[in-house]
Design a protein around this motif. Structure first.
Motif: not given
Length: 421
Positions: A146-160, A162-163
């Motif tokens: 889950x930490x990698x799953x949420x880390x991706x949101x931190x790395x690409x918030x507008x792309x992953x 917000x949509x």
């Protein structure tokens, strides 16, 4: 028209994957590839990892299409943990690239398609009615991935992030908060819990400062010097500083510093500066581990995570924080050489295109008791530098010989000394 666009996109992805296959087959001693080939090779590797996962999962078919290989010493946990491992680790590694702006190049069209698939896959991952609903509510392993799953949101918030539609966002928050049921051991696992709380903080949801405070304090207590951390009370000579400790500590502190969150006596800005310096020093060691032919030392547990060893170098490159001792052309040349050394063996992927258990090919007996084919997708963390556009100096600067090439080529190379930060 839509069918033509789909076929063009598929052909693009196929061409990128073919680039990776051709490069991987290059004989030892072949001339060093050019700068464009370095990026093309990494894009091909990204496509080869991502397409068999995101294509089916975006349609709720991943668990039907992919039966992950298990380690011969598998510990008996529910094998469905593999799907969160696969998706979470993959999406974390490719998120910086997905965050690049749209354009009408072949790469841009591939990115747009994979980004759409990633957003759709997130929706399936938390929808209990989907065949690809992930294993969130049993086993302890989901806390890790889950930490990698949420880390991706931190790395690409507008792309992953917000949509996502409101229902999916609510489900994501619920599943992540629900993982507080897992009590992490006093190891790198503390950072997984803290990463999830940092994500919740970043989106304005209820978060637990104690979990972040504990992780940051304990990890800093475990610092043993010269850029290295112990993984808990005892030092482990392995690559978990790359897989987890350096990147997650830095990215958690980035959220704290950006948010201005105040609790206890943590000074996030000072700690972030310190963590970045330590990661830079660790990066110097990583670069020195890469031999003239791209091989590197197979040290410690989780060897099958392959090129995830070089995640800190990719993160430093993406953040434009490489130290002066590590010029961009040198880091790019070294890390791409390591990727080529590992992935030149076609048995790294099975006949359906999924990663196998192994180090430099299919070597199932190297699997640990927790290893499955889904675990292997952490190798995507070596692709972070693709978050820099093709016009960036990281890609355009000439390739430079790295430390081992200089040393064993009889050239001058920098001496190496302990640091005190």
């Amino acid at each position: 028209m839509e069918r033509r666009r789909f076929l063009a996109s598929a052909l693009t992805a196929g061409a990128l994957a073919a680039t990776a296959r051709e490069a991987a087959a290059a004989p030892r001693g072949a001339p060093a590839p050019g700068n464009a080939d370095d990026r093309g090779y990494m894009l091909g590797l990204l496509a080869k990892m991502a397409e068999p996962v995101l294509g089916p999962m975006s349609e709720g078919r991943l668990q039907a299409a992919f039966e992950p290989e298990l380690s011969p010493t598998w510990d008996g946990r529910n094998p469905k943990v593999a799907y969160l491992e696969c998706f979470g680790r993959l999406i974390s590694g490719i998120a910086p690239w997905l965050a690049l702006p749209d354009d009408d190049t072949p790469e841009g069209r591939l990115r747009a398609r994979l980004r759409r698939q990633a957003v759709a896959s997130y929706a399936h991952s938390v929808d209990p009615a989907s065949p690809d609903y992930l294993l969130w509510r049993s086993e302890g392993q989901p806390l890790v991935d889950s930490a990698y799953f949420t880390n991706a949101f931190l790395r690409a918030p507008k792309q992953l992030w917000e949509p996502l539609d409101p229902a999916t966002r609510k489900r994501v928050v619920g599943e992540i908060q629900g993982l507080r049921r897992v009590s992490p051991p006093y190891t790198n696992w503390l950072l997984f819990a803290a990463m999830n709380e940092a994500f919740l903080l970043s989106i304005g949801e209820q978060w637990d400062p104690v979990r972040i405070d504990l992780a940051v304090r304990k990890v800093n207590e475990w610092y043993v010097g010269d850029g290295w951390y112990a993984d808990g009370p005892r030092f482990h000579f392995d690559h978990y500083g790359s897989y987890v400790i350096h990147p997650m500590l830095v990215e958690i502190l980035e959220v704290l510093a950006a948010s201005g969150a105040k609790f206890n006596s943590l000074n996030a800005t000072e700690l972030l500066d310190q963590a970045n310096k330590r990661m830079q020093r660790f990066g110097e060691h990583l670069e020195r581990l890469i031999a003239s032919d791209g091989s590197y030392a197979p040290i410690g547990r989780s060897l099958t995570y392959r090129t995830a060893v070089f995640q800190p170098l990719g993160l430093l490159a993406w953040r434009k924080r490489l130290p002066k001792s590590l010029p961009e052309g040198q880091v790019r040349a070294a890390t791409v050489a390591a990727q080529r050394a590992i992935f030149r063996n076609p048995s790294n992927f099975n006949d359906k295109g999924y990663l196998t258990i192994g180090f430099a090919g299919h070597q199932a007996t190297l699997g640990d008791i927790y290893s499955n084919a889904g675990s292997m997708y952490i190798a995507s963390e070596s692709l972070i530098a693709l978050g820099l556009p093709a016009t960036d100096s990281y890609w355009t600067t000439p390739a430079l010989p790295w430390t081992m090439k200089k040393a064993f080529g009889g050239q001058p190379f920098p001496k190496d000394y302990y640091v005190n930060y």
